[in-house]
Design an enzyme around this catalytic site. Structure first.
Site, PDB file in Angstrom:
ATOM      1  N   GLN A 215       0.717  -0.974  -0.227  1.00 28.11           N
ATOM      2  CA  GLN A 215      -0.347  -0.478  -0.231  1.00 28.11           C
ATOM      3  C   GLN A 215       0.828   1.626   0.036  1.00 28.11           C
ATOM      4  O   GLN A 215       0.212   2.219  -0.089  1.00 28.11           O
ATOM      5  CB  GLN A 215      -0.656   0.401   0.888  1.00 28.11           C
ATOM      6  CG  GLN A 215      -1.996  -1.080   1.241  1.00 28.11           C
ATOM      7  CD  GLN A 215      -2.763  -1.689   2.200  1.00 28.11           C
ATOM      8  OE1 GLN A 215      -3.041  -1.990   3.539  1.00 28.11           O
ATOM      9  NE2 GLN A 215      -3.112   0.032   3.643  1.00 28.11           N
ATOM     10  N   PHE A 246      -6.603  -3.839   3.678  1.00 28.75           N
ATOM     11  CA  PHE A 246      -6.809  -3.540   5.385  1.00 28.75           C
ATOM     12  C   PHE A 246      -5.642  -2.806   6.157  1.00 28.75           C
ATOM     13  O   PHE A 246      -6.162  -3.323   6.935  1.00 28.75           O
ATOM     14  CB  PHE A 246      -7.699  -5.164   6.125  1.00 28.75           C
ATOM     15  CG  PHE A 246      -7.939  -5.635   4.657  1.00 28.75           C
ATOM     16  CD1 PHE A 246      -9.231  -5.010   3.730  1.00 28.75           C
ATOM     17  CD2 PHE A 246      -7.946  -7.082   4.044  1.00 28.75           C
ATOM     18  CE1 PHE A 246      -9.695  -5.342   3.400  1.00 28.75           C
ATOM     19  CE2 PHE A 246      -8.830  -7.614   3.398  1.00 28.75           C
ATOM     20  CZ  PHE A 246     -10.050  -7.632   2.857  1.00 28.75           C
ATOM     21  N   GLU A 250       0.278  -1.900   4.385  1.00 32.26           N
ATOM     22  CA  GLU A 250       0.873  -0.458   4.845  1.00 32.26           C
ATOM     23  C   GLU A 250       2.686  -0.419   5.283  1.00 32.26           C
ATOM     24  O   GLU A 250       3.186   0.886   4.353  1.00 32.26           O
ATOM     25  CB  GLU A 250      -0.045   0.530   5.197  1.00 32.26           C
ATOM     26  CG  GLU A 250       0.203   2.278   5.241  1.00 32.26           C
ATOM     27  CD  GLU A 250      -0.615   2.635   6.746  1.00 32.26           C
ATOM     28  OE1 GLU A 250       0.207   4.032   7.126  1.00 32.26           O
ATOM     29  OE2 GLU A 250      -1.404   2.104   6.482  1.00 32.26           O
ATOM     30  N   ARG A 328      -4.864   7.610  16.666  1.00 33.56           N
ATOM     31  CA  ARG A 328      -6.332   7.724  16.053  1.00 33.56           C
ATOM     32  C   ARG A 328      -7.332   7.200  17.121  1.00 33.56           C
ATOM     33  O   ARG A 328      -8.646   7.143  17.122  1.00 33.56           O
ATOM     34  CB  ARG A 328      -6.363   6.830  14.569  1.00 33.56           C
ATOM     35  CG  ARG A 328      -7.867   7.470  13.567  1.00 33.56           C
ATOM     36  CD  ARG A 328      -8.076   6.907  12.377  1.00 33.56           C
ATOM     37  NE  ARG A 328      -7.824   7.769  11.759  1.00 33.56           N
ATOM     38  CZ  ARG A 328      -8.223   8.901  11.023  1.00 33.56           C
ATOM     39  NH1 ARG A 328      -9.238   8.581  11.415  1.00 33.56           N
ATOM     40  NH2 ARG A 328      -7.268   9.011  10.027  1.00 33.56           N
ATOM     41  N   ARG A 360      -7.837  -1.437   8.635  1.00 34.53           N
ATOM     42  CA  ARG A 360      -9.149  -0.986   8.487  1.00 34.53           C
ATOM     43  C   ARG A 360      -9.458   0.197  10.317  1.00 34.53           C
ATOM     44  O   ARG A 360     -10.059  -0.482  10.831  1.00 34.53           O
ATOM     45  CB  ARG A 360     -10.094  -1.536   8.311  1.00 34.53           C
ATOM     46  CG  ARG A 360     -10.727  -0.896   7.622  1.00 34.53           C
ATOM     47  CD  ARG A 360     -11.923  -1.999   6.412  1.00 34.53           C
ATOM     48  NE  ARG A 360     -12.583  -1.400   4.940  1.00 34.53           N
ATOM     49  CZ  ARG A 360     -13.193  -2.229   4.165  1.00 34.53           C
ATOM     50  NH1 ARG A 360     -13.248  -3.706   4.389  1.00 34.53           N
ATOM     51  NH2 ARG A 360     -13.625  -1.760   3.032  1.00 34.53           N
ATOM     52  N   ALA A 527      -6.090   5.312   5.538  1.00 37.05           N
ATOM     53  CA  ALA A 527      -6.273   6.283   6.227  1.00 37.05           C
ATOM     54  C   ALA A 527      -7.471   7.198   6.087  1.00 37.05           C
ATOM     55  O   ALA A 527      -8.219   7.676   5.702  1.00 37.05           O
ATOM     56  CB  ALA A 527      -5.856   7.660   6.334  1.00 37.05           C
ATOM     57  N   GLU A 730     -13.405   2.671   5.132  1.00 40.31           N
ATOM     58  CA  GLU A 730     -12.647   2.780   7.258  1.00 40.31           C
ATOM     59  C   GLU A 730     -14.305   2.639   7.643  1.00 40.31           C
ATOM     60  O   GLU A 730     -14.615   2.175   8.526  1.00 40.31           O
ATOM     61  CB  GLU A 730     -11.733   3.243   7.490  1.00 40.31           C
ATOM     62  CG  GLU A 730     -10.214   2.831   6.908  1.00 40.31           C
ATOM     63  CD  GLU A 730      -9.038   3.998   7.355  1.00 40.31           C
ATOM     64  OE1 GLU A 730      -8.552   2.895   8.656  1.00 40.31           O
ATOM     65  OE2 GLU A 730      -9.390   4.658   7.542  1.00 40.31           O
TER      66      GLU A 730
END
Length: 775
Positions: A215, A246, A250, A328, A360, A527, A730
């Site tokens: 990703q 998912f 990343e 987050r 996710r 994101a 998400e």
């Protein structure tokens, strides 16, 4: 809209929505997917003489390496070379946020599955056989597997962080009700269809090309350059698509690409490294488990006056993306509710598990689960429904989030009341009550789950993207962006933007592979911002080209009229079709030496966040929605099924309703799986026990909800969303949290003595114990 609609009226509305969705553009990858023609890393046409690689990893969770014997493996016919940290010409470091993760273990191992060496052989079979011949002696050290234990021992990734609003300590003094409790939410395996993998090829002049299932192409490029000790321009990373990500690709796609490139660097030969499922499950991190405590205070009107929570995040053995995920969690600690006095903190705890990573929702679901648990606890103790407390505290316009952002264009109450009205909540609740009154062996439960999810990378500098658009001589168009297609339909949306601006058939547009040479210095596809960032850049590039083409059209048609448009492959003047077609216009532009290539850059405006003050405006906008989940529990067996999930979702002005609906349904089921059956299990030695699909259960066709009804919330959209079409990757996952509480309500209907638990997932074993629990 009438409050109590008949089911016939509701079904008619749903049918109408269904028809409109069928008219929306289809995912352009669907055709090749179902025919098995879509290309992934394992489908790359490999060069003659390509070698295959397998990773040798730690068989212990923590210990000092006393000795390793590679002699038998190296002597095996067909083995080319075994690489270790000693063969790294640059830095043995792949950590992104914090430099704390070696590519290969040196003197110590820190988790079961930690890479120690790379075996390169003529075939994968030979490499795997060689792995079995390696002897290793490890002096075992104490193993930490839980966040609580890590915190108690002072084992932290970084300094804890906290957000606050108002004065929670003082506000608790004025509360009529105060409740405290603990929660646990487990990890979750990404289980992408395509396992981690990469293919590295030697190019001219010492350059290396990597085809990676990632990703984050730029992260792969930068990390490979660092490990090899070369400049980034020596490394080209190319991504066609992913078979799912998912968040698991990343950052965690990076080491496998780097390993393949390291072998290519030394051997000057192509090297392919694709993990099998068991290796992937063992060596990669999951969604972060959280152990959390909360304190919630309400007044007699059920208004939440104060809320405190401490989140202990199980980060695993290295930072990976844990600090960002933890951040987050704080951003979404109060979900869709306005709480005037908040004090929430999070600690990333270092354990001896594989480094946990993005998944996710990126920490948001873990935060939301805690406040929803606190609300359920409060409702149970006070003697009201959870819905009463949820509805009394929904966000309103100009409310303040704990991180300082002022809520604008708030759809929390709109989505909530739309769900109540459209789905006739009174009738639904009465049906559940009637069923429970007439059935002794089965009980139903119902739960609401509102969501509020911020859209942007919370690290402000990451919110930018570029697009490179070519118009070719024949009028066809090629687009390159940083967007990675991983099943979410982003390629289709990029094509849609160009087709709309140029008013040409989508068949004339091609999306190129995501490539670090064509589009450099990119943020990952994550994101939920991929379509917004890359779409805005694509739109900007296309509009710049359009303006040039309009000037050409004016000259060719000898008009000064400003009202020139492109419609249906022809130039129009004052809405009247001219003789100048799209292809002729492109030819004329070429003759006039007008540039038919544009490279555009987009950076999200307005957003900012000061981490020294923990205040700012980090999100471009928020996505809202409400789900109603109804479940039936078999009170003899402890099993359950989901009768229906009814959703009102804030799409904004969806540009691709069919694709967006698919994202809602997929995220929902993934969220339900996390909350119900997907149980990650490690033993006390740090060994993964849920290491196969026989021991790790995911929702299949028999366990998904019988019916999912999703209605779009009627809104104006948001200007910072691409074409006012809000992000959808998400946010819908959080609807699945309601499944946990629906099951609990069904248990409570069977066993009034049941003490509400907040330990997810709610597996059938836990259900069965709860059904027959006694004080």
């Amino acid at each position: 809209m009438p409050k109590n609609k008949s089911h016939n009226t509701l079904n008619s509305e749903l049918d109408a929505v269904s028809k409109s969705l069928k008219k929306s553009i289809k995912n352009r990858d669907s055709y090749t997917h179902v025919r098995g023609e879509s290309l992934y890393v394992d489908d790359v046409n490999i060069r003659q003489g390509t070698f295959h690689a397998v990773v040798f990893d730690s068989p212990k969770a923590h210990g000092k390496i006393k000795s390793i014997d590679y002699s038998k493996a190296e002597a095996l016919e067909g083995v080319q070379r075994i690489f270790t940290y000693k063969d790294i010409p640059g830095q043995n470091e792949i950590g992104g946020i914090i430099a704390d993760e070696p590519l290969f273990a040196e003197d110590e191992v820190h988790f079961w599955g930690m890479p120690i060496a790379l075996i390169v052989a003529e075939t994968e079979f030979i490499a795997r056989k060689a792995r079995e011949l390696i002897g290793i002696d490890i002096e075992e050290l104490p193993v930490i597997t839980t966040a609580k234990e890590a915190k108690a021992k002072g084992s932290l990734i970084n300094k804890p962080r906290s957000f606050s609003l108002g004065d929670a300590e003082e506000a608790f003094k004025n509360c009529d009700y105060i409740f405290e409790g603990e929660t646990f939410s487990n990890g979750q395996e990404h289980l992408y269809i395509e396992a981690q993998g990469a293919y590295a090829e030697p190019m001219e002049n010492g350059h290396i090309k990597i085809t990676s299932s990632t990703q984050g192409p730029t992260a792969v490029q930068a990390t490979t350059a660092r490990v090899l000790g070369v400049a980034m321009h020596k490394i080209e990373v190319d991504v066609t698509r992913l078979g799912g990500g998912f968040g698991g690709k990343e950052d965690q796609a990076t080491p496998w690409a780097v390993m393949a490139a390291l072998a290519t660097f030394h051997l000057n030969q192509s090297v392919k490294l694709v993990l099998n499922r068991h290796d992937d499950l063992r060596m990669t991190g999951k969604r972060h488990p959280y152990e959390s405590t909360y304190k919630i205070g309400l007044n007699k009107d059920l208004k939440i006056l104060a809320y405190e929570a401490e989140f202990l995040q199980n980060a695993g053995a290295a930072a990976d993306l844990s600090p960002a995920v933890a951040e987050r969690t704080l951003f979404h600690a109060t979900n869709s509710y306005f709480v005037p006095n908040v004090n929430v903190s999070v600690a990333s705890c270092k354990t001896n598990l594989p480094p946990n990573t993005a998944f996710r929702g990126f920490g948001g679901p873990q935060g939301m689960f805690v406040i929803e648990s606190a609300i359920v606890k409060a409702a149970h103790e006070i003697g009201v429904t959870s819905r009463d407390i949820q509805e009394a505290n929904l966000l309103d316009e100009n409310d303040t989030f704990s991180y300082g952002q002022i809520a604008k264009l708030v759809e929390a109450k709109n989505s909530w009341h739309a769900a109540k009205d459209l789905f006739d909540i009174e009738t639904l609740e009465q049906e559940v009550e009637d069923f429970n009154n007439t059935n002794s062996s089965f009980k139903k439960g119902i739960a609401f789950m509102p969501i509020c999810f911020g859209i942007s990378f919370t690290n402000t500098p990451m919110n930018h993207a570029r697009a490179l658009v070519h118009i070719y001589l024949d009028g066809s168009v090629g687009i390159s962006t940083a967007a990675v297609e991983m099943g979410q339909g982003v390629n289709t949306k990029m094509m849609q933007i160009a087709a709309d601006v140029f008013s040409i058939p989508i068949e004339k547009i091609k999306i190129e592979t995501t490539n670090t040479t064509r589009v450099a210095n990119t943020s990952p596809s994550a994101a939920s911002s991929t379509a917004d960032l890359n779409g805005k850049a694509t739109l900007k590039a296309c509009k710049a080209l359009l303006e040039r083409l309009k000037m050409v059209a004016k000259e060719e048609l000898k008009t000064k009229n400003k009202d020139i448009t492109l419609r249906y492959e022809f130039v129009h003047i004052n809405d009247k079709k001219s003789v100048l077609s799209w292809t002729e216009l492109i030819s004329k532009a070429m003759l006039k030496r007008v540039a038919l290539t544009e490279n555009a850059h987009y950076a999200t405006p307005e957003i900012h966040f000061d981490k020294t003050k923990e205040k700012g405006h980090p999100f471009a906008y928020h996505v809202y929605g409400t789900s109603i989940i109804i479940t039936t529990v078999d009170c003899m067996r402890g099993t359950y099924e989901f009768d229906s999930v009814k959703i009102v979702h804030d799409y904004g002005k969806s540009m691709s309703e069919g694709i967006d609906l698919g994202q809602v349904e997929g995220a929902l089921v993934q969220g339900i799986g996390w909350m119900t059956m997907e149980e990650i299990a490690y033993n006390e030695d740090g060994k993964l026990l849920s290491n196969a699909l026989s021991t790790y259960k995911i929702p299949d066709i028999f366990s998904v909800p019988k019916r999912v009804e999703t209605l779009p919330l009627q809104t104006k959209g948001h200007d910072l969303a691409i074409l006012k079409s809000k992000a959808v990757g998400e946010p819908p996952l959080m609807y699945g949290i309601g499944a946990y509480f629906a099951i609990q309500n069904a248990i409570k209907a069977f066993n009034p003595k049941y003490d509400m638990k907040f330990h997810a997932p709610m597996t059938p074993e836990k259900v069965l114990m709860g059904l027959y629990e006694s004080p």
